[in-house]
Design a protein around this motif. Sequence first.
Motif, PDB file in Angstrom:
ATOM      1  N   MET A 173      25.946  34.674  37.887  1.00 48.40           N
ATOM      2  CA  MET A 173      27.250  35.105  37.081  1.00 48.40           C
ATOM      3  C   MET A 173      26.843  36.091  35.922  1.00 48.40           C
ATOM      4  O   MET A 173      27.471  36.980  35.783  1.00 48.40           O
ATOM      5  N   ILE A 174      25.405  35.888  35.435  1.00 49.95           N
ATOM      6  CA  ILE A 174      25.020  36.942  34.560  1.00 49.95           C
ATOM      7  C   ILE A 174      24.851  38.532  35.225  1.00 49.95           C
ATOM      8  O   ILE A 174      25.211  39.337  34.619  1.00 49.95           O
ATOM      9  N   GLY A 186      28.010  40.146  35.082  1.00 54.94           N
ATOM     10  CA  GLY A 186      28.536  40.516  33.918  1.00 54.94           C
ATOM     11  C   GLY A 186      29.537  39.468  33.396  1.00 54.94           C
ATOM     12  O   GLY A 186      30.404  39.796  32.419  1.00 54.94           O
ATOM     13  N   THR A 187      29.413  38.363  33.876  1.00 62.26           N
ATOM     14  CA  THR A 187      30.221  37.094  33.463  1.00 62.26           C
ATOM     15  C   THR A 187      29.645  36.391  32.524  1.00 62.26           C
ATOM     16  O   THR A 187      28.413  36.013  32.604  1.00 62.26           O
ATOM     17  N   VAL A 188      30.321  35.904  31.316  1.00 68.07           N
ATOM     18  CA  VAL A 188      29.735  34.921  30.493  1.00 68.07           C
ATOM     19  C   VAL A 188      29.568  33.655  31.118  1.00 68.07           C
ATOM     20  O   VAL A 188      30.584  33.081  31.632  1.00 68.07           O
ATOM     21  N   VAL A 189      28.397  33.138  31.165  1.00 66.39           N
ATOM     22  CA  VAL A 189      28.128  31.827  31.634  1.00 66.39           C
ATOM     23  C   VAL A 189      28.796  30.722  30.785  1.00 66.39           C
ATOM     24  O   VAL A 189      28.383  30.608  29.596  1.00 66.39           O
ATOM     25  N   PRO A 190      29.463  29.848  31.338  1.00 63.94           N
ATOM     26  CA  PRO A 190      30.083  28.802  30.331  1.00 63.94           C
ATOM     27  C   PRO A 190      29.087  27.566  30.124  1.00 63.94           C
ATOM     28  O   PRO A 190      28.249  27.280  30.838  1.00 63.94           O
ATOM     29  N   VAL A 191      29.401  27.138  28.823  1.00 67.23           N
ATOM     30  CA  VAL A 191      28.460  26.038  28.529  1.00 67.23           C
ATOM     31  C   VAL A 191      28.971  24.654  29.317  1.00 67.23           C
ATOM     32  O   VAL A 191      30.248  24.654  29.308  1.00 67.23           O
TER      33      VAL A 191
END
Length: 52
Positions: A1-2, A5-10
Amino acid sequence: MIKEGTVVPVPANYKMTREVNIVLTALQRLDFSQQITVLRNAVVDMGVDPLA
């Protein structure tokens, strides 16, 4: 995901440690410009200068 360019969810079950809570609370108490300075300095200390 990184790489995309996607923010990796918690994860929903993630629990912050006491130490993380202390740091986050201290950061939240700063005004916005101070928060930016602290976070930018942390990134620079890791070897990346976003303004370079």
